[in-house]
Scaffold this motif. Structure first.
Motif, mmCIF file in Angstrom:
data_model
loop_
_atom_site.group_PDB
_atom_site.id
_atom_site.type_symbol
_atom_site.label_atom_id
_atom_site.label_comp_id
_atom_site.label_asym_id
_atom_site.label_seq_id
_atom_site.Cartn_x
_atom_site.Cartn_y
_atom_site.Cartn_z
ATOM 1 N N HIS A 1 34.601 28.395 20.308
ATOM 2 C CA HIS A 1 35.315 28.653 19.060
ATOM 3 C C HIS A 1 35.495 30.150 18.849
ATOM 4 O O HIS A 1 34.713 30.965 19.357
ATOM 5 N N ASP A 2 36.519 30.504 18.077
ATOM 6 C CA ASP A 2 36.827 31.915 17.886
ATOM 7 C C ASP A 2 36.205 32.453 16.600
ATOM 8 O O ASP A 2 35.506 31.748 15.869
ATOM 9 N N LYS A 3 36.470 33.723 16.335
ATOM 10 C CA LYS A 3 35.873 34.385 15.170
ATOM 11 C C LYS A 3 36.346 33.768 13.864
ATOM 12 O O LYS A 3 35.564 33.621 12.918
ATOM 13 N N TYR B 1 37.123 30.745 13.286
ATOM 14 C CA TYR B 1 36.413 29.482 13.092
ATOM 15 C C TYR B 1 35.034 29.732 12.504
ATOM 16 O O TYR B 1 34.592 29.024 11.581
ATOM 17 N N VAL B 2 34.343 30.742 13.020
ATOM 18 C CA VAL B 2 33.014 31.084 12.503
ATOM 19 C C VAL B 2 33.116 31.596 11.074
ATOM 20 O O VAL B 2 32.273 31.256 10.218
ATOM 21 N N LYS B 3 34.128 32.377 10.803
ATOM 22 C CA LYS B 3 34.299 32.879 9.434
ATOM 23 C C LYS B 3 34.493 31.727 8.452
ATOM 24 O O LYS B 3 33.897 31.713 7.366
ATOM 25 N N GLU B 4 35.297 30.756 8.826
ATOM 26 C CA GLU B 4 35.597 29.644 7.927
ATOM 27 C C GLU B 4 34.469 28.619 7.857
ATOM 28 O O GLU B 4 34.183 28.071 6.791
ATOM 29 N N ASN B 5 33.818 28.350 8.993
ATOM 30 C CA ASN B 5 32.864 27.253 9.057
ATOM 31 C C ASN B 5 31.401 27.674 8.954
ATOM 32 O O ASN B 5 30.531 26.806 8.813
ATOM 33 N N VAL B 6 31.142 28.959 9.030
ATOM 34 C CA VAL B 6 29.769 29.443 8.847
ATOM 35 C C VAL B 6 29.705 30.405 7.663
ATOM 36 O O VAL B 6 29.033 30.135 6.667
ATOM 37 N N TYR C 1 26.986 38.127 22.035
ATOM 38 C CA TYR C 1 26.845 37.721 23.431
ATOM 39 C C TYR C 1 27.463 36.354 23.672
ATOM 40 O O TYR C 1 28.106 36.113 24.710
ATOM 41 N N ALA C 2 27.306 35.444 22.714
ATOM 42 C CA ALA C 2 27.902 34.116 22.861
ATOM 43 C C ALA C 2 29.417 34.188 22.925
ATOM 44 O O ALA C 2 30.064 33.376 23.600
ATOM 45 N N PHE C 3 29.984 35.172 22.238
ATOM 46 C CA PHE C 3 31.445 35.307 22.199
ATOM 47 C C PHE C 3 31.991 36.140 23.357
ATOM 48 O O PHE C 3 32.928 35.724 24.043
ATOM 49 N N TYR C 4 31.390 37.307 23.586
ATOM 50 C CA TYR C 4 31.921 38.215 24.612
ATOM 51 C C TYR C 4 31.418 37.881 26.009
ATOM 52 O O TYR C 4 31.980 38.350 27.003
ATOM 53 N N TYR D 1 26.057 28.519 18.198
ATOM 54 C CA TYR D 1 26.462 27.243 18.789
ATOM 55 C C TYR D 1 27.986 27.140 18.889
ATOM 56 O O TYR D 1 28.529 26.771 19.946
ATOM 57 N N TYR D 2 28.682 27.454 17.826
ATOM 58 C CA TYR D 2 30.143 27.376 17.842
ATOM 59 C C TYR D 2 30.742 28.348 18.866
ATOM 60 O O TYR D 2 31.672 27.999 19.608
#
Length: 265
Positions: free
Chosen positions: A146-148, A150-155, A224-227, A140-141
Protein backbone atom coordinates in the motif's frame (compact mmCIF):
# COMPACT_ATOMS: atom_id res chain seq x y z
CA UNK A 1 16.79 -3.62 12.60
CA UNK A 2 14.98 -0.64 11.09
CA UNK A 3 13.72 0.37 14.55
CA UNK A 4 17.13 -0.13 16.16
CA UNK A 5 18.87 2.05 13.58
CA UNK A 6 16.33 4.79 14.23
CA UNK A 7 16.73 4.45 17.98
CA UNK A 8 20.52 4.56 17.83
CA UNK A 9 20.54 7.52 15.44
CA UNK A 10 18.14 9.48 17.61
CA UNK A 11 19.67 8.57 20.97
CA UNK A 12 22.26 11.36 20.83
CA UNK A 13 19.51 13.95 20.41
CA UNK A 14 16.86 12.87 22.91
CA UNK A 15 15.69 15.87 24.90
CA UNK A 16 18.19 18.17 23.20
CA UNK A 17 15.67 20.19 21.18
CA UNK A 18 17.83 23.29 20.95
CA UNK A 19 20.45 21.33 19.04
CA UNK A 20 18.11 19.12 17.07
CA UNK A 21 15.63 21.39 15.33
CA UNK A 22 17.99 22.02 12.41
CA UNK A 23 17.56 19.10 10.01
CA UNK A 24 20.98 19.75 8.46
CA UNK A 25 22.74 19.35 11.81
CA UNK A 26 21.34 15.89 12.47
CA UNK A 27 24.04 13.26 12.07
CA UNK A 28 23.44 9.58 11.71
CA UNK A 29 25.28 7.84 14.55
CA UNK A 30 27.15 10.65 16.24
CA UNK A 31 29.76 9.84 18.88
CA UNK A 32 27.00 9.87 21.53
CA UNK A 33 24.85 7.29 19.73
CA UNK A 34 23.90 4.06 21.50
CA UNK A 35 20.99 1.65 21.63
CA UNK A 36 18.37 2.41 24.27
CA UNK A 37 15.30 0.82 25.82
CA UNK A 38 13.54 1.15 22.46
CA UNK A 39 15.91 -1.37 20.90
CA UNK A 40 15.89 -3.72 23.90
CA UNK A 41 12.09 -3.87 23.96
CA UNK A 42 11.80 -4.19 20.18
CA UNK A 43 14.07 -7.23 20.06
CA UNK A 44 12.41 -8.72 23.14
CA UNK A 45 9.02 -8.57 21.42
CA UNK A 46 10.40 -9.99 18.18
CA UNK A 47 11.97 -12.87 20.10
CA UNK A 48 8.59 -13.67 21.67
CA UNK A 49 6.94 -14.05 18.28
CA UNK A 50 9.62 -16.18 16.64
CA UNK A 51 10.20 -18.41 19.68
CA UNK A 52 6.61 -18.50 21.02
CA UNK A 53 7.52 -17.07 24.43
CA UNK A 54 5.50 -15.25 27.07
CA UNK A 55 5.49 -11.54 26.23
CA UNK A 56 5.57 -10.11 29.75
CA UNK A 57 8.20 -12.57 30.98
CA UNK A 58 10.51 -11.98 28.04
CA UNK A 59 10.23 -8.21 28.21
CA UNK A 60 10.99 -8.39 31.94
CA UNK A 61 13.97 -10.71 31.39
CA UNK A 62 15.54 -8.84 28.49
CA UNK A 63 15.11 -5.41 30.05
CA UNK A 64 16.63 -6.54 33.34
CA UNK A 65 19.62 -7.81 31.39
CA UNK A 66 20.09 -4.23 30.16
CA UNK A 67 19.07 -2.20 33.22
CA UNK A 68 20.67 1.09 32.18
CA UNK A 69 19.11 1.47 28.72
CA UNK A 70 17.02 4.50 29.67
CA UNK A 71 13.64 3.22 30.84
CA UNK A 72 10.96 5.49 32.26
CA UNK A 73 10.29 5.66 36.00
CA UNK A 74 7.13 3.52 36.00
CA UNK A 75 8.70 0.97 33.67
CA UNK A 76 11.69 0.63 36.01
CA UNK A 77 9.29 -0.06 38.85
CA UNK A 78 7.68 -2.75 36.68
CA UNK A 79 11.12 -4.24 35.99
CA UNK A 80 11.94 -4.29 39.70
CA UNK A 81 8.80 -6.21 40.64
CA UNK A 82 8.84 -9.97 41.15
CA UNK A 83 5.22 -10.07 40.03
CA UNK A 84 5.02 -7.32 37.38
CA UNK A 85 1.53 -6.16 36.45
CA UNK A 86 0.25 -3.84 33.70
CA UNK A 87 -0.01 -0.25 34.89
CA UNK A 88 -2.26 1.40 32.29
CA UNK A 89 0.49 3.39 30.60
CA UNK A 90 -0.29 5.33 27.43
CA UNK A 91 3.34 6.27 26.87
CA UNK A 92 5.01 5.86 23.50
CA UNK A 93 6.87 2.80 24.79
CA UNK A 94 4.15 0.64 23.29
CA UNK A 95 4.59 2.17 19.84
CA UNK A 96 8.37 1.97 19.76
CA UNK A 97 8.53 -1.78 20.49
CA UNK A 98 5.72 -3.21 18.35
CA UNK A 99 7.19 -3.17 14.83
CA UNK A 100 7.70 -6.96 14.70
CA UNK A 101 3.91 -7.37 14.80
CA UNK A 102 3.56 -5.43 11.58
CA UNK A 103 6.29 -7.42 9.86
CA UNK A 104 5.15 -10.88 10.94
CA UNK A 105 1.36 -10.56 10.79
CA UNK A 106 -0.39 -12.40 7.98
CA UNK A 107 -3.68 -10.48 8.20
CA UNK A 108 -5.05 -7.23 9.57
CA UNK A 109 -6.75 -9.10 12.40
CA UNK A 110 -3.54 -10.87 13.34
CA UNK A 111 -1.62 -7.59 13.20
CA UNK A 112 -4.01 -5.98 15.66
CA UNK A 113 -3.84 -9.02 17.94
CA UNK A 114 -0.03 -9.19 17.87
CA UNK A 115 0.40 -5.46 18.40
CA UNK A 116 -1.95 -5.61 21.36
CA UNK A 117 0.13 -8.45 22.78
CA UNK A 118 3.25 -6.27 22.72
CA UNK A 119 1.48 -3.46 24.57
CA UNK A 120 -0.50 -5.37 27.19
CA UNK A 121 2.24 -6.25 29.70
CA UNK A 122 2.60 -2.58 30.65
CA UNK A 123 0.79 -0.24 28.25
CA UNK A 124 -2.73 -1.63 28.58
CA UNK A 125 -4.39 1.78 28.56
CA UNK A 126 -6.59 2.15 25.43
CA UNK A 127 -4.26 4.87 24.13
CA UNK A 128 -1.23 2.68 24.76
CA UNK A 129 -2.78 -0.19 22.83
CA UNK A 130 -3.91 2.18 20.07
CA UNK A 131 -0.38 3.49 19.65
CA UNK A 132 0.98 -0.01 19.14
CA UNK A 133 -1.83 -1.03 16.79
CA UNK A 134 -1.56 2.11 14.65
CA UNK A 135 2.22 1.74 14.30
CA UNK A 136 2.05 -1.96 13.47
CA UNK A 137 -0.82 -1.49 11.02
CA UNK A 138 1.12 1.16 9.11
CA UNK A 139 4.04 -1.26 8.75
CA UNK A 140 1.71 -4.10 7.79
CA UNK A 141 0.01 -2.08 5.05
CA UNK A 142 3.29 -0.76 3.66
CA UNK A 143 5.04 -4.13 3.56
CA UNK A 144 2.04 -5.43 1.59
CA UNK A 145 2.36 -2.78 -1.08
CA UNK A 146 0.00 0.00 0.00
CA UNK A 147 1.08 3.57 -0.62
CA UNK A 148 1.43 6.60 1.63
CA UNK A 149 -2.04 7.92 0.89
CA UNK A 150 -3.52 4.60 2.00
CA UNK A 151 -1.65 4.83 5.31
CA UNK A 152 -2.73 8.42 5.76
CA UNK A 153 -6.38 7.53 5.25
CA UNK A 154 -6.48 4.15 6.99
CA UNK A 155 -4.05 4.68 9.87
CA UNK A 156 -3.40 8.36 10.56
CA UNK A 157 -6.96 9.58 9.94
CA UNK A 158 -8.48 6.54 11.64
CA UNK A 159 -6.41 6.47 14.81
CA UNK A 160 -5.17 10.05 15.10
CA UNK A 161 -7.60 12.29 13.20
CA UNK A 162 -6.28 15.33 15.06
CA UNK A 163 -3.03 14.93 13.12
CA UNK A 164 -4.48 13.94 9.76
CA UNK A 165 -4.76 17.45 8.33
CA UNK A 166 -1.35 18.59 9.59
CA UNK A 167 1.86 18.95 7.62
CA UNK A 168 5.32 18.54 9.09
CA UNK A 169 6.07 22.26 8.93
CA UNK A 170 2.87 23.04 10.81
CA UNK A 171 4.30 21.68 14.05
CA UNK A 172 8.08 21.34 13.59
CA UNK A 173 9.00 24.58 15.34
CA UNK A 174 6.54 24.22 18.22
CA UNK A 175 6.94 20.49 18.88
CA UNK A 176 8.34 19.67 22.32
CA UNK A 177 9.14 16.54 24.31
CA UNK A 178 6.05 14.32 24.43
CA UNK A 179 6.41 10.75 25.60
CA UNK A 180 2.74 9.80 25.11
CA UNK A 181 1.32 7.79 22.24
CA UNK A 182 -1.15 10.56 21.25
CA UNK A 183 1.71 13.04 21.07
CA UNK A 184 4.21 10.78 19.31
CA UNK A 185 2.63 8.34 16.88
CA UNK A 186 0.83 10.91 14.73
CA UNK A 187 3.97 13.05 14.28
CA UNK A 188 6.06 9.94 13.58
CA UNK A 189 3.65 8.85 10.83
CA UNK A 190 3.79 12.32 9.31
CA UNK A 191 7.60 12.14 9.28
CA UNK A 192 7.31 8.97 7.23
CA UNK A 193 4.62 10.37 4.94
CA UNK A 194 6.71 13.43 4.05
CA UNK A 195 10.03 11.59 3.78
CA UNK A 196 12.04 10.94 0.62
CA UNK A 197 13.90 7.84 1.81
CA UNK A 198 14.76 5.95 5.00
CA UNK A 199 17.46 8.32 6.22
CA UNK A 200 15.36 11.37 5.39
CA UNK A 201 12.55 9.91 7.52
CA UNK A 202 14.90 9.48 10.49
CA UNK A 203 16.28 13.00 10.15
CA UNK A 204 12.78 14.48 9.96
CA UNK A 205 11.83 12.57 13.12
CA UNK A 206 14.99 13.45 15.02
CA UNK A 207 14.84 17.13 14.05
CA UNK A 208 11.43 17.45 15.69
CA UNK A 209 13.38 17.35 18.96
CA UNK A 210 11.99 15.94 22.16
CA UNK A 211 11.85 12.15 22.33
CA UNK A 212 13.95 11.90 19.19
CA UNK A 213 15.08 8.29 19.47
CA UNK A 214 11.56 7.01 19.96
CA UNK A 215 10.14 9.10 17.11
CA UNK A 216 12.82 7.60 14.85
CA UNK A 217 12.23 4.08 16.18
CA UNK A 218 8.51 4.40 15.41
CA UNK A 219 8.84 5.95 11.96
CA UNK A 220 11.93 4.05 10.80
CA UNK A 221 10.23 0.67 10.26
CA UNK A 222 7.48 2.39 8.27
CA UNK A 223 10.09 3.93 6.00
CA UNK A 224 11.91 0.63 5.56
CA UNK A 225 8.66 -1.18 4.79
CA UNK A 226 7.93 1.37 2.07
CA UNK A 227 11.35 2.14 0.57
CA UNK A 228 12.64 -1.44 1.03
CA UNK A 229 16.20 -0.38 1.81
CA UNK A 230 18.46 1.06 4.49
CA UNK A 231 22.08 2.18 4.01
CA UNK A 232 24.37 -0.79 4.52
CA UNK A 233 26.80 1.38 6.46
CA UNK A 234 24.18 2.22 9.08
CA UNK A 235 23.08 -1.40 9.43
CA UNK A 236 26.71 -2.50 9.81
CA UNK A 237 27.43 0.12 12.49
CA UNK A 238 24.24 -0.73 14.35
CA UNK A 239 24.99 -4.45 14.33
CA UNK A 240 28.40 -3.75 15.86
CA UNK A 241 26.72 -1.98 18.79
CA UNK A 242 24.25 -4.75 19.60
CA UNK A 243 24.81 -7.68 21.98
CA UNK A 244 24.96 -11.18 20.54
CA UNK A 245 21.40 -12.11 21.53
CA UNK A 246 19.97 -9.20 19.54
CA UNK A 247 22.07 -10.08 16.49
CA UNK A 248 20.80 -13.65 16.71
CA UNK A 249 17.19 -12.52 17.03
CA UNK A 250 17.67 -10.15 14.09
CA UNK A 251 19.00 -12.93 11.85
CA UNK A 252 16.18 -15.30 12.73
CA UNK A 253 13.59 -12.53 12.46
CA UNK A 254 14.80 -11.63 8.96
CA UNK A 255 14.48 -15.29 7.97
CA UNK A 256 10.94 -15.45 9.36
CA UNK A 257 9.98 -12.33 7.39
CA UNK A 258 11.53 -13.76 4.23
CA UNK A 259 9.62 -17.00 4.67
CA UNK A 260 6.34 -15.07 4.98
CA UNK A 261 7.13 -13.07 1.85
CA UNK A 262 8.03 -16.19 -0.12
CA UNK A 263 4.85 -17.93 0.95
CA UNK A 264 2.81 -14.98 -0.30
CA UNK A 265 4.28 -15.14 -3.80
Amino acid sequence: MSAAVGDIAGSAYEGRSHRTKDYNRVKMFSSRARFTDDTVCTFACAEVFIDHLDMAKNLWKCCNEHPYAGYGHKYKEWMASHNPQPYMSFGNGSAMRCSSAGWLAKSEEECIQMATMTANPTHNHPEGIKGAVATAMAIYYLKNGHDKEYVKENVLARYYPEWASKKYNDFHDSYTFDSTCPGSVGPAIICFLESKDYVDCLKLAISLGGDADTLAAISGPMAYAFYKEMPDSLVYKAMKMLPDWMVDVNDRFDKACADIENNNK
